[in-house]
Design an enzyme around this catalytic site. Sequence first.
Site, PDB file in Angstrom:
ATOM      1  N   ARG A 166       0.665  -1.630  -0.176  1.00 13.32           N
ATOM      2  CA  ARG A 166      -0.450   0.679  -0.083  1.00 13.32           C
ATOM      3  C   ARG A 166       0.642   0.859  -0.343  1.00 13.32           C
ATOM      4  NH1 ARG A 166      -1.595   2.436   5.036  1.00 13.32           N
ATOM      5  NH2 ARG A 166      -1.375   0.026   5.903  1.00 13.32           N
ATOM      6  N   HIS A 180      -3.116   4.217   5.160  1.00 12.95           N
ATOM      7  CA  HIS A 180      -4.766   3.284   5.487  1.00 12.95           C
ATOM      8  C   HIS A 180      -6.133   3.755   5.131  1.00 12.95           C
ATOM      9  CE1 HIS A 180      -7.314   0.518   7.501  1.00 12.95           C
ATOM     10  NE2 HIS A 180      -8.405   1.196   7.889  1.00 12.95           N
ATOM     11  N   TYR A 206       4.627   5.121  11.248  1.00  7.92           N
ATOM     12  CA  TYR A 206       4.827   3.363  11.269  1.00  7.92           C
ATOM     13  C   TYR A 206       5.762   2.847   9.895  1.00  7.92           C
ATOM     14  CZ  TYR A 206       0.575   2.864   8.605  1.00  7.92           C
ATOM     15  OH  TYR A 206      -0.636   3.248   7.784  1.00  7.92           O
TER      16      TYR A 206
END
Lengths: 361, 325
Positions: A258, A262, A271
Amino acid sequence: MIAENYNPLEGKMFGVLDKDGNVINEGFVPEVSNEKLIEFYKTMLLTRCADNKALQLQRQGRMLTYAPNTGQEAAQVGSAGAIEERDWLVPAFRDLGAWLTKGVTLEQVYLYWYGNEFGSKFDDSVKMLPVAVPIATQLNHAVGIAMASKIKGEDEVTIAYIGDGGTSEGDFHEALNFAGVFSSPVVFIVQNNQYAISVSRTIQTMSKTIAQKAVAYGIPGVQVDGNDVLAMYAATKEAVDRARRGEGPTLIEALTYRLGAHTTSDDPTRYREDREVEEWKEKDPIKRFKKYLIDRGLWSEEKDNAQIEEFENYALETFKVVENSGETKLEDIFKYHYKEMPKHLQEQYEEYKAYLEREVK
Amino acid sequence: MALLTVIGAINQALDQEMAIDKTVVVFGEDVGLEGGVFRATVDLQKKYGKDRCFDTPLAEAAIIGAGVGMAINGLKPVAEIQFSGFIFPGYDQIVSHVARMRNRTRGKYTVPMVIRMPHGGGIRALEHHSENIETLLAHIPGLKVVVPATPYDAKGLMISAIRDEDPVIFLEPSKIYRAFKQEVPEEEYTIPIGKAKIVKPGKDVTVVTWGAYVRETEKAIKELEEEGISVELIDLRTISPIDKDTIITSVKKTGRFVVVHEAAKSFGPGAELMALVNEGAFLYLEAPPTRLTGFDITVPLPKGEHHYLLDPKRIAYGIRNVVKF
């Protein structure tokens, strides 16, 4: 046979193209017409353009919360491209390329993300379930649809999508187990994009691959380069054919990434390292497929630029239609809960409607 | 007409619907070869084959979730959950999908499935085999929830549930599965979902109950009538949607309202019923609406369960107090 030659327990991943679009696996290049190759590419490009546009509009405060899709186009278009109109598609929520391949219109997609249930009412000919937000629950629906096809003696196949995070849910295991036991004509596509929001794939499972989980259910499993549309098509087509022949389900792990957040509420810099993102940008599924097509004289940079411009305009114009579609009709939030509105619901509706008419106008 | 138990009536309803509608499929844990742990599905596999009556792996989310898919793809799934206390792994499927699919797709896909399960206590069972979960299901928009109290109603309501175009949760009071027999017509018939039944007319107090407690309350009423108290007894039959009209009409006549249920008191179905009575018949009331219920505790194991369950004596005591208020 891809599933036989690429045993996930031996650490083998199936691919056809390298990151620069060169064929690295001559024996497994799928037979696809030039028209279909171009169609795949255009759908991937539309997916990317529509995604970028949605993101842009969200930043302008015009679109609501949106789940970006960029980077996963090959995993979606290659797999959904392997099924036919009579087949069923059961999505997760980050599968835009698969939906467009199945025939969902961009207007419906935008309408859904814009907060209107009619965005999930696809045309009758589009055999696709609505987006499934409760992670992994949709796989059991896919199994049930496939079981029904088998019971009714219809040669439909069902293809279902899930992410790497979803494989930790109980529904994932129950669905794969059911599909194995009932030898259901269903193909599970795990888009392993490395993250479930911020939790990395390495924390989801101690299994070396997700594909190898198939072994425990007694069904074939294969790990595929998810950024290689030809590999995704070939592996899925083989699984779909097997299912249609009555030989049961398959688990396909599409190894992808990705590239975006998100959702528009997420900040991925919290992260993951930029370096990692840059590495995956090198493996961009669109970039490599474009190179493959240009090498074969099927596409050009000029065509590409023109196509992008066309899709960007199309996405914006489509969104404007959605943006001007107005509020949900009051009656509609009540009337679809039952075949006929029960009396108590009718009373609640009438009372509120009367209030609006009397007090709000 | 044959004399049937509740379980026999359910079996006959399933059998007859499977015979006339090829899309009806019956499945769950132990329902095929064995015919169900209570034998509700006995002989159906023999009669209709393994495609239409089958055993599944032990997985409630998949049983219900696969039912969603089957319903969307043109079948009429009748899923059995072995006990209502085991529903919870499949509860997500019920709440998130069974109940919502029609609304989410604006009518394109619907889930006309039946989820049936033994329900309630009084059978001296193990832990998790005596739960009353009406509220947990009736609170969810999009579902219908049915509880039969007699063999005749069990058959008619089951046939209605199978033919319904919406999902129906069918709660079967296990205590009365084989407690008594009743004349049940051989031919098929339906009982409308959403319609309560006046079991016995009366003039002093309206008592609403359902399931296994209908019989217990009937016994209580006999005692009360000897004292000159006239009770109108209503078997609710459908927990959702509630037949408000029948209840309100009755309360307007009697001026008193008691609801009797096995489920725990707080936030139970009785709370909803009392609220409806207050909204619909407030000025007719001669005593506070009252509920006779289980306690807000986990259903005790068999050695303590009799304190939790209401017997006719306690039901009569509760009703008497309301009439004498």
